[in-house]
Scaffold this active site. Structure first.
Site, PDB file in Angstrom:
ATOM      1  N   GLY B 170       0.700  -1.330   0.022  1.00  0.00           N
ATOM      2  CA  GLY B 170       0.111  -0.030  -0.020  1.00  0.00           C
ATOM      3  C   GLY B 170       0.867   1.367  -0.022  1.00  0.00           C
ATOM      4  O   GLY B 170       0.459   2.166  -0.080  1.00  0.00           O
ATOM      5  N   ILE B 208     -12.388   1.887  -5.470  1.00  0.00           N
ATOM      6  CA  ILE B 208     -13.822   1.532  -5.184  1.00  0.00           C
ATOM      7  C   ILE B 208     -14.022   1.994  -3.453  1.00  0.00           C
ATOM      8  O   ILE B 208     -13.286   1.154  -2.560  1.00  0.00           O
ATOM      9  CB  ILE B 208     -14.099   0.185  -5.578  1.00  0.00           C
ATOM     10  CG1 ILE B 208     -13.632  -0.075  -7.083  1.00  0.00           C
ATOM     11  CG2 ILE B 208     -15.516  -0.447  -5.098  1.00  0.00           C
ATOM     12  CD1 ILE B 208     -13.576  -1.459  -7.583  1.00  0.00           C
ATOM     13  N   LYS B 241     -12.557 -13.316   6.603  1.00  0.00           N
ATOM     14  CA  LYS B 241     -13.997 -13.201   6.961  1.00  0.00           C
ATOM     15  C   LYS B 241     -14.390 -13.823   8.289  1.00  0.00           C
ATOM     16  O   LYS B 241     -13.680 -14.888   8.829  1.00  0.00           O
ATOM     17  CB  LYS B 241     -14.535 -14.269   5.786  1.00  0.00           C
ATOM     18  CG  LYS B 241     -14.427 -13.680   4.365  1.00  0.00           C
ATOM     19  CD  LYS B 241     -14.324 -14.662   3.262  1.00  0.00           C
ATOM     20  CE  LYS B 241     -14.108 -14.168   1.812  1.00  0.00           C
ATOM     21  NZ  LYS B 241     -13.918 -15.444   0.936  1.00  0.00           N
ATOM     22  N   GLU B 293     -10.363 -12.141  -7.539  1.00  0.00           N
ATOM     23  CA  GLU B 293      -9.235 -13.552  -7.755  1.00  0.00           C
ATOM     24  C   GLU B 293     -10.363 -14.764  -7.863  1.00  0.00           C
ATOM     25  O   GLU B 293     -11.400 -14.680  -7.359  1.00  0.00           O
ATOM     26  CB  GLU B 293      -8.314 -13.379  -6.837  1.00  0.00           C
ATOM     27  CG  GLU B 293      -8.997 -13.335  -5.484  1.00  0.00           C
ATOM     28  CD  GLU B 293      -7.692 -13.697  -4.374  1.00  0.00           C
ATOM     29  OE1 GLU B 293      -7.170 -12.215  -4.094  1.00  0.00           O
ATOM     30  OE2 GLU B 293      -7.305 -14.674  -3.812  1.00  0.00           O
ATOM     31  N   ARG B 297     -10.665 -24.075  -4.902  1.00  0.00           N
ATOM     32  CA  ARG B 297     -10.811 -25.223  -3.918  1.00  0.00           C
ATOM     33  C   ARG B 297     -12.076 -24.912  -3.367  1.00  0.00           C
ATOM     34  O   ARG B 297     -12.808 -24.003  -3.361  1.00  0.00           O
ATOM     35  CB  ARG B 297      -9.625 -24.729  -2.645  1.00  0.00           C
ATOM     36  CG  ARG B 297      -9.661 -23.478  -2.308  1.00  0.00           C
ATOM     37  CD  ARG B 297      -8.770 -23.212  -1.046  1.00  0.00           C
ATOM     38  NE  ARG B 297      -8.588 -21.791  -0.876  1.00  0.00           N
ATOM     39  CZ  ARG B 297      -9.430 -20.894  -0.222  1.00  0.00           C
ATOM     40  NH1 ARG B 297     -10.633 -21.051   0.127  1.00  0.00           N
ATOM     41  NH2 ARG B 297      -9.261 -19.664  -0.158  1.00  0.00           N
TER      42      ARG B 297
END
Lengths: 78, 459
Positions: B170, B208, B241, B293, B297
């Site tokens: 970044g 975004i 997450k 991306e 899996r």
């Protein structure tokens, strides 16, 4: 002789990365708050800091060894 | 029988809750299961459930679950005909796939070449563009002058992120809201890039703001591919997450159709085999989505998709990897209601999520219609400290999102696991939060919410 113990179970590292020097070598001066190693617990790295001043006597376990909570990681000559 | 999967003896090269999940799926198909385990995992639930188990090395993952040679040797020694990698560890390692195939076994997942192509961000972006899937708009080639920057930004659309071509991470990223901003920032960015990297080239990309993370589940058999709708996974802490939903109620039907169709187009173009996920950023203000991306899996959050579609994704990926064709067409995959999964981790959310690998005491697990708890716990089990902190996933399913949250809150109240600190208190607080209830959050929402003390303030 004073012991520095691990607060958590996990994997002990004597260096920050495989290429970095060891945090402390025998005879090094240790001041309060110095990092002497890392313990990896569940993919989180916890810095192990000395809460005493003294001279580093040596690691009690090898780099990348599995350690349990309360286990001695290193010793200081106070 | 041509209909039956060619897989008879499945080696599971993973641990924890996903190993349990794979064993259940495989045993349901009548497949013999062989569980790999490290010296620290001899007592884990998957070892107890599998038809047989074999130690593959010491506690450290590098010497066991990441040790390709040891895993392939163990699978061969036990006459496995296929290897399921789960998620994490070697699940997206093309070298592992090649070693398994060289040893005459099948890999439950896509080919090594597909993993190579879709695992690399640049080639995945190219593959997406070739399949007509939108990617985050960016400048083509190096930006050398302000005139070039202004022209590129007009094409991309403001706000734009200004990055050093040579930079990574970044560092030095600026956001220009309009042409005036850009005229001021581009020369600064150029000077800084030159000082930091010895190269003043710039790259511009659409910024975004407050994006949603939305992903599409796909299944492919090498020729055909279908989608199993989308998941909303914006609730993240440190890019992990913590709470996932199926579907994404922020999408209207038109954009949902386009999103899911784009995922199928890319899966087909890649001749994809197995279960996969395409991850997108969704700009709610502009009602646009951009591919970022692909994960080649099964994912941690796959159960929410299973709850709304009634499919068993792990069984389906085993079937297609065994050489079967997909058993259903797109119009046979129907979504019903709304599902939410929360990750129950061995961490203390009150103490900066400090890991807490304790011993499991008595447990009370929620059960009932539309409630599922995928986990690897049993009373007396000592959680090893060497692996990630995921203990299990509490999943609920109801007719609507609002009803699912009510059911989740009730299930969380019923859940108790003595001996451990878990992230359940975080989820109780989230389930009562107005932004969560009204579905107004994004990927940058949870961390400021935690920093503002919302968790500690709720008893």
């Amino acid at each position: 002789m004073a012991d520095i113990k691990s607060p958590v179970p996990g994997t002990f590292y004597t260096q920050a990365t495989p290429d970095a020097p060891v945090y402390k070598a025998q005879g090094d001066t240790v001041t309060v708050g110095d990092v002497i190693g890392l313990v990896e617990v569940m993919k989180t790295f916890i810095e192990i800091k000395s809460d005493m001043a003294g001279t580093f006597a040596g690691y009690a376990v090898e780099n990348e060894a599995a350690v349990s909570a309360g286990q001695t990681l290193a010793q200081l000559d106070g | 029988m041509a209909e039956r999967s060619a897989i008879k003896r499945l080696f599971i090269a993973n641990r924890g809750e996903i190993a349990v999940r794979i064993i259940r799926a495989a045993q349901g198909l009548g497949i013999h299961t062989i569980q790999a385990y490290s010296e620290a995992d001899a007592e884990m639930l998957a070892v107890r459930m599998a038809d047989e188990a074999i130690c593959v090395g010491p506690a450290q993952a590098a010497k066991s679950y990441l040790n390709i040679e040891a895993l392939v040797q163990a699978a061969r020694d036990r006459d496995a005909d296929a290897v399921h990698p789960g998620y994490g560890f070697l699940a997206e390692n093309a070298g592992f796939v090649r070693a398994i195939e060289a040893a005459g076994m099948r890999f439950v997942g896509p080919s090594a070449d597909t993993i190579d192509r879709m695992g690399d961000k640049v080639s995945a972006r190219e593959a997406a563009q070739a399949a007509g899937v939108p990617v985050v708009p960016g400048s083509k080639g190096r930006i050398e002058t302000l005139e070039m920057a202004l022209a590129a930004a007009d094409e991309i659309g403001y706000p734009v992120m200004i990055k050093a071509s040579a930079g990574g991470g970044g560092k030095g990223i600026r956001v220009a809201k309009n042409a005036d901003d850009l005229a001021q920032m581009a020369p600064q960015a150029q000077a800084e890039a030159k000082a930091a990297f010895g190269d003043g080239g710039l790259y511009l990309e659409r910024a975004i703001q407050s994006p949603r993370h939305i992903e599409v589940q796909i299944l492919g058999d090498g020729t055909d591919a279908v989608h199993c709708f989308e998941r909303e996974c914006s609730m993240q802490r440190r890019r992990q997450k913590v709470w996932e939903e199926a579907g994404a109620v922020c999408l209207d039907e038109g954009i949902r159709d386009k999103l899911c169709a784009s995922a199928v187009a890319l899966a087909k173009a890649a001749n994809y085999v197995g279960a996969g996920t395409l991850e997108y950023l969704y700009d709610s203000a502009a009602n646009e989505f951009f591919f970022i991306e692909m994960n080649t899996r099964i994912q941690v959050e796959h159960p929410v998709t299973e709850m709304i579609t009634g499919l068993d994704l792990v069984q389906e990926m085993i079937r297609v990897s065994g050489g079967e064709k997909l058993r259903f067409t797109q119009d046979q995959i129907v979504r019903d209601g709304h599902a939410i999964e929360v990750r129950i981790n061995a961490e203390d959310p009150i103490l900066q999520f400090m890991p807490f690998p304790g011993q499991v005491g008595s447990m009370r697990l929620p059960e009932g219609d539309g409630i599922r708890f995928d986990h690897f716990l049993y009373e007396g089990y000592q959680i090893p400290p060497f692996y990630d902190s995921l203990l299990g996933k509490l999943v609920v399913h109801a007719d609507t999102r609002a009803e699912a949250i009510v059911k989740l809150a009730k299930a969380l109240d019923e859940l108790s696991i003595d001996g451990l600190k878990t992230t359940a208190p975080l989820h109780r607080a989230l389930a009562a939060d107005i932004s969560v209830l009204t579905d107004s959050f994004h990927t940058q929402w949870l961390e400021p919410w935690l920093e503002a003390g919302n968790l500690t303030a709720t008893p």
